[in-house]
Design a protein around this motif. Structure first.
Motif, PDB file in Angstrom:
ATOM      1  N   VAL A  76       0.871  -1.175   0.000  1.00  0.00           N
ATOM      2  CA  VAL A  76       0.000   0.000   0.000  1.00  0.00           C
ATOM      3  C   VAL A  76       0.906   1.223   0.000  1.00  0.00           C
ATOM      4  CG1 VAL A  76      -1.738   1.322   1.270  1.00  0.00           C
ATOM      5  CG2 VAL A  76      -1.873  -1.187   1.194  1.00  0.00           C
ATOM      6  N   ILE A  77       0.670   2.132  -0.946  1.00  0.00           N
ATOM      7  CA  ILE A  77       1.416   3.381  -1.026  1.00  0.00           C
ATOM      8  C   ILE A  77       0.457   4.503  -0.634  1.00  0.00           C
ATOM      9  CG2 ILE A  77       2.697   4.977  -2.510  1.00  0.00           C
ATOM     10  CD1 ILE A  77       3.505   2.553  -4.216  1.00  0.00           C
ATOM     11  N   VAL A  78       0.880   5.301   0.361  1.00  0.00           N
ATOM     12  CA  VAL A  78       0.063   6.390   0.890  1.00  0.00           C
ATOM     13  C   VAL A  78       0.682   7.705   0.425  1.00  0.00           C
ATOM     14  CG1 VAL A  78      -0.861   7.433   2.992  1.00  0.00           C
ATOM     15  CG2 VAL A  78      -0.450   4.954   2.911  1.00  0.00           C
ATOM     16  N   PHE A  79      -0.129   8.554  -0.191  1.00  0.00           N
ATOM     17  CA  PHE A  79       0.397   9.777  -0.800  1.00  0.00           C
ATOM     18  C   PHE A  79      -0.696  10.842  -0.843  1.00  0.00           C
ATOM     19  CE2 PHE A  79      -1.491   7.068  -3.937  1.00  0.00           C
ATOM     20  CZ  PHE A  79      -2.269   7.922  -4.706  1.00  0.00           C
ATOM     21  N   GLY A  80      -0.294  12.052  -1.134  1.00  0.00           N
ATOM     22  CA  GLY A  80      -1.300  13.091  -1.303  1.00  0.00           C
ATOM     23  C   GLY A  80      -0.725  14.478  -1.237  1.00  0.00           C
ATOM     24  N   SER A  81      -1.583  15.417  -1.475  1.00  0.00           N
ATOM     25  CA  SER A  81      -1.232  16.828  -1.430  1.00  0.00           C
ATOM     26  C   SER A  81      -1.839  17.436  -0.169  1.00  0.00           C
ATOM     27  CB  SER A  81      -1.779  17.554  -2.664  1.00  0.00           C
ATOM     28  OG  SER A  81      -1.704  18.943  -2.485  1.00  0.00           O
ATOM     29  N   PRO A  82      -0.999  17.888   0.768  1.00  0.00           N
ATOM     30  CA  PRO A  82      -1.543  18.518   1.971  1.00  0.00           C
ATOM     31  C   PRO A  82      -2.473  19.702   1.656  1.00  0.00           C
ATOM     32  CG  PRO A  82       0.766  18.033   2.280  1.00  0.00           C
ATOM     33  CD  PRO A  82       0.457  17.761   0.823  1.00  0.00           C
ATOM     34  N   LYS A  83      -2.175  20.407   0.577  1.00  0.00           N
ATOM     35  CA  LYS A  83      -3.020  21.546   0.207  1.00  0.00           C
ATOM     36  C   LYS A  83      -4.436  21.075  -0.135  1.00  0.00           C
ATOM     37  CE  LYS A  83      -3.262  25.525  -2.866  1.00  0.00           C
ATOM     38  NZ  LYS A  83      -2.637  26.277  -3.950  1.00  0.00           N
ATOM     39  N   VAL A  84      -4.532  20.026  -0.911  1.00  0.00           N
ATOM     40  CA  VAL A  84      -5.846  19.503  -1.317  1.00  0.00           C
ATOM     41  C   VAL A  84      -6.553  18.858  -0.127  1.00  0.00           C
ATOM     42  CG1 VAL A  84      -7.036  17.859  -2.816  1.00  0.00           C
ATOM     43  CG2 VAL A  84      -5.110  19.197  -3.705  1.00  0.00           C
ATOM     44  N   GLY A  85      -5.837  18.029   0.602  1.00  0.00           N
ATOM     45  CA  GLY A  85      -6.443  17.358   1.756  1.00  0.00           C
ATOM     46  C   GLY A  85      -6.929  18.340   2.803  1.00  0.00           C
TER      47      GLY A  85
END
Length: 153
Positions: A76-85
């Motif tokens: 499982v790869i966890v990722f994202g944009s703090p700005k969007v979240g």
């Protein structure tokens, strides 16, 4: 009894005693033409190219091996944009439990590499965000990301 009557009883029985199978939370399953390790690398490279941070990687097959159990390759790869979240959490703080985004990369019983991710529409519905622009863009983003990973060069 005739075959028609038996068939009719069977259909009535099945309609009364069978339940609808609930929809799973996984909406999209993509088959990668690449090996497991190559697919993981391509996912990491694509996220890096897009300047999206990877927060964590969970190698469940390695964890299983460490306790003398077997498991097909599973990460499982966890990722994202703090700005969007953060924008989503400002609207609905409880959606934080669903963030950041994640993909599951694993090998199936046919030794094919699969990429899966959660049903964003279902998540949105759970938080009354069905028509939210950010949610809609997240769904498009996830599909585009995975398509870039699985498309042959």
């Amino acid at each position: 009894m005739t075959k028609k009557i038996l068939l009719m009883y069977l259909l009535i029985f099945l309609s009364i005693f069978t339940k609808e199978i609930p929809k799973k939370d996984i909406k999209s399953i993509y088959i990668s033409p690449y090996s497991f390790s190559a697919t993981v690398k391509r996912m990491e490279d694509e996220l890096k190219k897009m300047e999206i941070p990877i927060f964590a990687k969970f190698d469940h097959s390695l964890n299983a091996k460490e306790v003398d159990l077997n498991l097909n390759e599973t990460m499982v790869i966890v990722f994202g944009s703090p700005k969007v979240g953060t924008l989503l959490m400002q609207k609905k703080p409880e959606i934080a439990i669903e963030l950041p985004l994640k993909v599951l990369i694993s090998t199936n019983k046919y030794d094919q590499t699969e990429i899966r991710f959660q049903d964003i529409e279902k998540i949105a519905k759970n938080y009354n965000l069905e028509n939210d622009e950010i949610i809609l863009k997240m769904e498009i983003f996830l599909n585009d990301l995975v398509e870039k990973v699985v498309v042959k060069d």
